[in-house]
Design a protein around this motif. Structure first.
Motif, mmCIF file in Angstrom:
data_model
loop_
_atom_site.group_PDB
_atom_site.id
_atom_site.type_symbol
_atom_site.label_atom_id
_atom_site.label_comp_id
_atom_site.label_asym_id
_atom_site.label_seq_id
_atom_site.Cartn_x
_atom_site.Cartn_y
_atom_site.Cartn_z
ATOM 1 N N GLY A 1 66.952 -66.296 20.054
ATOM 2 C CA GLY A 1 66.630 -65.555 18.854
ATOM 3 C C GLY A 1 66.393 -64.093 19.121
ATOM 4 N N VAL A 2 65.846 -63.414 18.127
ATOM 5 C CA VAL A 2 65.734 -61.967 18.180
ATOM 6 C C VAL A 2 64.775 -61.491 19.270
ATOM 7 N N TYR B 1 72.078 -61.176 20.931
ATOM 8 C CA TYR B 1 71.744 -61.390 19.520
ATOM 9 C C TYR B 1 72.240 -60.200 18.710
ATOM 10 N N SER C 1 71.065 -62.735 10.900
ATOM 11 C CA SER C 1 70.320 -63.716 11.694
ATOM 12 C C SER C 1 71.228 -64.839 12.158
ATOM 13 N N ARG D 1 70.607 -68.569 13.266
ATOM 14 C CA ARG D 1 69.573 -69.602 13.321
ATOM 15 C C ARG D 1 70.072 -70.822 14.096
ATOM 16 N N GLU E 1 67.695 -68.506 16.411
ATOM 17 C CA GLU E 1 66.307 -68.352 15.990
ATOM 18 C C GLU E 1 65.708 -69.718 15.667
ATOM 19 N N ASP F 1 71.052 -64.246 4.861
ATOM 20 C CA ASP F 1 70.256 -63.145 5.396
ATOM 21 C C ASP F 1 71.165 -61.960 5.636
ATOM 22 N N GLY G 1 70.015 -58.998 6.400
ATOM 23 C CA GLY G 1 69.338 -58.058 7.281
ATOM 24 C C GLY G 1 68.741 -56.864 6.558
ATOM 25 N N ARG H 1 62.739 -59.098 10.976
ATOM 26 C CA ARG H 1 63.246 -60.467 10.956
ATOM 27 C C ARG H 1 62.146 -61.489 11.165
ATOM 28 N N ASN H 2 61.148 -61.119 11.954
ATOM 29 C CA ASN H 2 60.027 -62.028 12.230
ATOM 30 C C ASN H 2 58.729 -61.278 11.943
#
Length: 372
Positions: free
Chosen positions: A108-109, A161, A166, A168, A182, A223, A225, A319-320
Motif C-alpha cells: 500500500g501507500v 505504488y 488507490s 486495494r 492497500e 477513488d 485521488g 489516502r490514509n
C-alpha cells in the motif's frame, strides 16, 4: 552477503523511512537470499534490510495457508500499526528472534509498493494464474520489475505504488491473479513454508512503476485521488508556535501523560509519523499547514527528506487520513510535556484563557523548576 544493488535513478525507492525523516538506504539485491548456516534467526537479516530500504515488516504465521497472518497485533505493539509492522531495528530483532521463519511486508501507500500475485495450478491452486497473466503480457507488454517466487511456484511481481489513485487488496482480477495492495501484505523471501520450501527472489531488478495497462486493470475505480483539505481544528498561529517549540532531531522522543497517568511515548519514525498525522489533522491538511509541517521537519538537518515530507502530506495522509482522536490536542499535549504550561499561557495571551487550566499550568511550571 553480495554487493549492494543501486536502484536506477529512474526508479524511485519506497518512500518509507527507518527513523525520523530518514531517507532509505539502497535495497540490497540479495536481501532475502538463502544464507549460509548461521545461529542468527532465519529471516532477521532480510527483515532488517527491508526496513533500511524503507519498508515496515512483521513476523508472519503461515500455519493456515488460507489465512496468512501476523504473530503480532497492532493494538499490542509499540508502533500501533496493523499486524504490528515496524521499521524499528531493535523491535525487528526482538520479533524475529521469537518468530524467525516468515517475514511479511505490508502493501500500500505507506510502503509505496503493491504486488501482483499469479498462482499456478501445479501448486494446488484452482486457476492457472501464471498462464492467464502471460496472456495479458502477450497482449499488452512485459512486466519488467523485481520478482519473487513462492514454494508453490506462484510468481510475485513487485511494483511501485502509483502517485494517483488507490490499489486495494483484491483477488482474481483475472482468474488466479491477485493484487496485494492497500489493506494487504505479501510474504517475502527468504520466508519458509511449513513442511518445506522457501520464498526466493528471481532477479535483481529495481522495483518499477507499473505500466499503464496494468494500472488500468488494478486501480480502484471509485477513488480518483482528489484532494479536499478540511478546516483547521485550531488557530494556525497557535500550531505554528507549538511547532517552533517542539523538538525534532535524530534523537527526539516525545510523550504525553494521559488522564489515568499512563505515559504514551512517540519514538523514531513511528513517533514522527504520529505527530505528522496530528499536524495534518490540526491544520486540515491545508497548504498553509504543510508549510508549518515542512518547517518543523527541516529542524532535523541530518534526516530531513524533502520529497518524502511532501509525499506524506499530499499523498499518504490524504489516502490514509488520521484516525479519530489524533489532532491538535495530541500535538499540544506533546508540546506541553516538553514546555510545561505553554498552552495555558498561550491561551491567556490570546484571549482563550481558562483560569483553572492556567493555575494548573503555573503549578506544573513551578514543579518543574523546583525539581530541577
Amino acid at each position: 552477503m553480495g554487493a549492494t544493488y543501486k536502484m536506477p535513478r529512474s526508479v524511485r525507492a519506497p518512500r518509507g523511512q527507518d527513523e525520523v525523516g530518514n531517507e532509505p538506504d539502497d535495497f540490497r539485491a540479495d536481501a532475502g537470499a538463502t544464507q549460509a548456516p548461521t545461529a542468527r534467526p532465519h529471516c532477521l537479516d532480510a527483515a532488517q534490510e527491508y526496513a533500511r530500504f524503507g519498508w515496515t515488516v512483521f513476523p508472519g504465521d503461515l500455519t493456515d495457508p488460507k489465512h496468512k497472518k501476523s504473530h503480532k497485533a497492532g493494538r499490542f505493539s509499540r508502533s500501533g500499526k496493523r499486524w504490528g509492522a515496524t521499521r524499528d531495528s531493535k523491535q525487528i530483532a526482538r520479533d524475529f528472534k521469537k518468530w524467525p521463519d516468515v517475514v511479511c511486508i505490508p502493501c500500500g501507500v505507506d510502503n509505496n509498493v503493491f504486488v501482483l500475485d499469479a498462482d499456478t495450478k501445479a501448486g494446488g491452486h484452482e486457476f492457472d494464474g501464471i498462464g492467464n497473466l502471460q496472456a495479458l503480457i502477450d497482449a499488452n507488454g512485459p512486466l519488467d520489475t523485481r520478482m519473487a517466487q513462492s514454494p508453490s511456484g506462484s510468481l510475485h511481481y513487485y511494483f511501485e505504488y502509483p502517485e494517483h489513485g488507490s490499489v486495494r487488496d483484491k483477488t482474481n482480477i483475472v482468474p488466479g491473479v491477485d493484487i496485494r495492495g492497500e489493506g494487504g501484505h505479501v510474504v517475502a523471501p527468504p520466508s519458509l513454508k511449513p513442511g518445506g520450501g522457501e520464498y526466493k527472489w528471481l532477479n535483481r531488478k529495481g522495483i518499477a512503476r507499473a505500466p499503464q495497462w496494468l494500472l488500468d486493470l488494478v486501480l480502484d475505480k471509485e477513488d480518483d485521488g482528489a484532494r479536499s483539505p478540511g478546516d483547521p481544528s485550531a488557530p494556525l498561529d497557535k500550531i505554528a508556535e507549538a511547532l517552533d517549540l517542539l523538538s525534532n532531531d535524530a534523537r527526539s522522543e516525545w510523550q504525553i501523560i494521559l488522564a489515568d497517568g499512563v505515559i504514551k511515548e512517540y519514538r523514531g519514525w513511528d513517533g514522527w509519523n504520529s505527530l505528522a498525522l496530528a499536524i495534518f489533522a490540526a491544520t486540515g491538511g491545508s497548504d498553509a499547514g504543510f508549510k508549518l509541517f515542512d518547517k518543523w521537519c527541516r529542524k532535523n538537518t541530518t534526516k530531513y527528506n524533502e520529497k518524502y515530507t511532501h509525499f506524506s502530506w499530499y499523498t499518504r495522509y490524504v489516502r490514509n487520513p488520521p484516525t479519530k482522536g489524533i489532532g491538535a490536542r495530541t500535538l499540544f499535549a506533546v508540546v506541553d510535556d516538553e514546555h510545561p504550561g505553554w498552552e495555558a499561557i498561550w491561551n491567556e495571551e490570546h484571549g482563550e484563557e481558562d483560569d483553572d487550566e492556567l493555575d494548573a499550568a503555573f503549578a506544573r511550571v513551578r514543579q518543574t523548576y523546583e525539581g530541577a
